[in-house]
Write a protein that holds these residues in place. Structure first.
Motif, PDB file in Angstrom:
ATOM      1  N   VAL A  18     -14.547 -34.817  34.181  1.00  0.00           N
ATOM      2  CA  VAL A  18     -13.222 -35.375  34.423  1.00  0.00           C
ATOM      3  C   VAL A  18     -13.253 -36.316  35.630  1.00  0.00           C
ATOM      4  CG1 VAL A  18     -10.894 -34.796  35.229  1.00  0.00           C
ATOM      5  CG2 VAL A  18     -11.871 -33.598  33.293  1.00  0.00           C
ATOM      6  N   LEU A  19     -13.962 -35.932  36.663  1.00  0.00           N
ATOM      7  CA  LEU A  19     -14.028 -36.778  37.852  1.00  0.00           C
ATOM      8  C   LEU A  19     -14.818 -38.060  37.597  1.00  0.00           C
ATOM      9  CD1 LEU A  19     -14.588 -34.163  40.695  1.00  0.00           C
ATOM     10  CD2 LEU A  19     -12.484 -35.385  40.134  1.00  0.00           C
ATOM     11  N   SER A  20     -15.964 -37.930  36.950  1.00  0.00           N
ATOM     12  CA  SER A  20     -16.871 -39.073  36.824  1.00  0.00           C
ATOM     13  C   SER A  20     -16.704 -39.858  35.536  1.00  0.00           C
ATOM     14  CB  SER A  20     -18.318 -38.591  36.905  1.00  0.00           C
ATOM     15  OG  SER A  20     -18.661 -37.837  35.754  1.00  0.00           O
ATOM     16  N   VAL A  78     -13.106 -47.053  50.289  1.00  0.00           N
ATOM     17  CA  VAL A  78     -12.104 -47.158  49.234  1.00  0.00           C
ATOM     18  C   VAL A  78     -11.455 -45.794  49.032  1.00  0.00           C
ATOM     19  CG1 VAL A  78     -13.674 -46.594  47.345  1.00  0.00           C
ATOM     20  CG2 VAL A  78     -11.698 -48.040  46.897  1.00  0.00           C
ATOM     21  N   ASP A  79     -10.220 -45.835  48.611  1.00  0.00           N
ATOM     22  CA  ASP A  79      -9.530 -44.601  48.253  1.00  0.00           C
ATOM     23  C   ASP A  79     -10.153 -44.075  46.970  1.00  0.00           C
ATOM     24  OD1 ASP A  79      -7.800 -42.574  47.648  1.00  0.00           O
ATOM     25  OD2 ASP A  79      -6.020 -43.845  47.501  1.00  0.00           O
ATOM     26  N   ALA A  80     -10.575 -42.824  46.974  1.00  0.00           N
ATOM     27  CA  ALA A  80     -11.256 -42.242  45.813  1.00  0.00           C
ATOM     28  C   ALA A  80     -10.397 -42.313  44.560  1.00  0.00           C
ATOM     29  CB  ALA A  80     -11.647 -40.792  46.101  1.00  0.00           C
ATOM     30  N   GLU A  81      -9.089 -42.359  44.694  1.00  0.00           N
ATOM     31  CA  GLU A  81      -8.198 -42.406  43.540  1.00  0.00           C
ATOM     32  C   GLU A  81      -8.357 -43.717  42.770  1.00  0.00           C
ATOM     33  OE1 GLU A  81      -3.465 -41.815  42.888  1.00  0.00           O
ATOM     34  OE2 GLU A  81      -4.491 -40.560  44.334  1.00  0.00           O
ATOM     35  N   ILE A 105      -6.419 -39.108  29.184  1.00  0.00           N
ATOM     36  CA  ILE A 105      -6.506 -38.360  30.443  1.00  0.00           C
ATOM     37  C   ILE A 105      -7.423 -39.093  31.408  1.00  0.00           C
ATOM     38  CG2 ILE A 105      -7.378 -36.234  31.502  1.00  0.00           C
ATOM     39  CD1 ILE A 105      -6.319 -34.752  28.992  1.00  0.00           C
ATOM     40  N   GLY A 106      -8.505 -39.647  30.882  1.00  0.00           N
ATOM     41  CA  GLY A 106      -9.432 -40.405  31.713  1.00  0.00           C
ATOM     42  C   GLY A 106      -8.829 -41.650  32.321  1.00  0.00           C
ATOM     43  N   ARG A 107      -7.780 -42.159  31.731  1.00  0.00           N
ATOM     44  CA  ARG A 107      -7.111 -43.356  32.258  1.00  0.00           C
ATOM     45  C   ARG A 107      -6.097 -43.034  33.351  1.00  0.00           C
ATOM     46  NH1 ARG A 107      -6.422 -46.060  26.369  1.00  0.00           N
ATOM     47  NH2 ARG A 107      -8.502 -46.937  26.266  1.00  0.00           N
ATOM     48  N   LEU A 108      -5.792 -41.764  33.481  1.00  0.00           N
ATOM     49  CA  LEU A 108      -4.865 -41.372  34.548  1.00  0.00           C
ATOM     50  C   LEU A 108      -5.520 -41.600  35.902  1.00  0.00           C
ATOM     51  CD1 LEU A 108      -3.615 -37.941  33.112  1.00  0.00           C
ATOM     52  CD2 LEU A 108      -2.313 -40.081  33.218  1.00  0.00           C
ATOM     53  N   GLU A 110      -7.007 -40.634  39.446  1.00  0.00           N
ATOM     54  CA  GLU A 110      -7.824 -39.454  39.725  1.00  0.00           C
ATOM     55  C   GLU A 110      -6.988 -38.244  40.133  1.00  0.00           C
ATOM     56  OE1 GLU A 110     -11.479 -37.864  42.505  1.00  0.00           O
ATOM     57  OE2 GLU A 110     -11.207 -40.005  42.275  1.00  0.00           O
ATOM     58  N   ALA A 111      -5.992 -38.428  40.969  1.00  0.00           N
ATOM     59  CA  ALA A 111      -5.188 -37.290  41.432  1.00  0.00           C
ATOM     60  C   ALA A 111      -4.499 -36.593  40.261  1.00  0.00           C
ATOM     61  CB  ALA A 111      -4.160 -37.748  42.465  1.00  0.00           C
ATOM     62  N   GLN A 112      -3.938 -37.384  39.332  1.00  0.00           N
ATOM     63  CA  GLN A 112      -3.277 -36.796  38.171  1.00  0.00           C
ATOM     64  C   GLN A 112      -4.298 -36.162  37.232  1.00  0.00           C
ATOM     65  OE1 GLN A 112      -0.910 -39.860  36.370  1.00  0.00           O
ATOM     66  NE2 GLN A 112       0.370 -40.104  38.187  1.00  0.00           N
ATOM     67  N   ARG A 113      -5.399 -36.850  37.007  1.00  0.00           N
ATOM     68  CA  ARG A 113      -6.433 -36.346  36.109  1.00  0.00           C
ATOM     69  C   ARG A 113      -6.988 -35.021  36.614  1.00  0.00           C
ATOM     70  NH1 ARG A 113      -9.220 -40.566  36.485  1.00  0.00           N
ATOM     71  NH2 ARG A 113     -10.714 -39.791  37.974  1.00  0.00           N
ATOM     72  N   GLU A 114      -7.256 -34.958  37.890  1.00  0.00           N
ATOM     73  CA  GLU A 114      -7.789 -33.739  38.495  1.00  0.00           C
ATOM     74  C   GLU A 114      -6.776 -32.603  38.409  1.00  0.00           C
ATOM     75  OE1 GLU A 114     -10.370 -32.861  42.442  1.00  0.00           O
ATOM     76  OE2 GLU A 114      -8.621 -34.148  42.705  1.00  0.00           O
ATOM     77  N   THR A 115      -5.521 -32.900  38.636  1.00  0.00           N
ATOM     78  CA  THR A 115      -4.470 -31.894  38.564  1.00  0.00           C
ATOM     79  C   THR A 115      -4.320 -31.375  37.138  1.00  0.00           C
ATOM     80  OG1 THR A 115      -3.327 -32.956  40.419  1.00  0.00           O
ATOM     81  CG2 THR A 115      -2.044 -31.428  39.094  1.00  0.00           C
TER      82      THR A 115
END
Length: 173
Positions: A18-20, A78-81, A105-108, A110-115
């Motif tokens: 999900v992160l990568s 850079v902001d990781a998001e 979901i991958g297009r969300l 990062e903060a939303q995807r991770e949540t």
């Protein structure tokens, strides 16, 4: 520690994916997480949840990797998001609907995807997700509400607001 690691490998891999957005990177993240957990096993607090500790390690490794990659490319910090590009959503699942959802979901951000991953895939409560991400519970609820709306728009479905509102109310208690 080794037995505990083995039971959480699949969840760690999903989190890394999900992160990568990349299977190979997810595998590298899991390997680095296992190595760091074994090296620092004395830092684990007995009586706490091992999976939460491992997720924190994986997240930290990911953030460090994103920052290092940006610096290596000469772009500064850079902001990781803003640092994720998903490639390979169709390879994740052969089922067309599942693939479409995973792609969305991958297009969300990062903060939303991770949540979404923590709450819906890994079963964290809103409070546990908030503690893990070091944000207020209201932020978790907001991220999920926005993510649900974006996913509903992308798939042409209407979000199940009653069910979501009930869960939100129950989580606040």
């Amino acid at each position: 520690m080794r037995d505990g690691l083995a039971t959480h490998l699949a969840a760690l891999w999903r989190y890394g994916l999900v992160l990568s957005g990349n299977r190979d990177v997810a595998e590298d993240l899991v390997q680095a997480t296992c190595l760091r957990a074994l090296e620092r096993r004395s830092q684990f607090q007995p009586g706490t949840r091992l999976d939460r500790w491992l997720f924190s390690i994986l997240h930290s490794i990911w953030i460090n990797e994103v920052r290092a990659r940006v610096v290596r490319q000469g772009a500064g910090f850079v902001d990781a998001e803003l640092a994720l590009v998903v490639d390979g959503g169709r390879e994740i699942e052969t089922n067309i609907l599942a693939s479409q959802m995973l792609t969305e979901i991958g297009r969300l951000p990062e903060a939303q995807r991770e949540t979404v991953l923590l709450v819906y895939a890994e079963g964290y409560s809103y409070r546990e997700a908030a503690d893990h991400l070091n944000v207020p519970i209201g932020t978790i609820m907001s991220r999920l509400a926005v993510a649900r709306e974006k996913l509903a728009q992308a798939t042409g479905d209407r979000p199940a607001k009653e069910e979501d509102e009930t869960r939100d109310r129950d989580e606040r208690r």
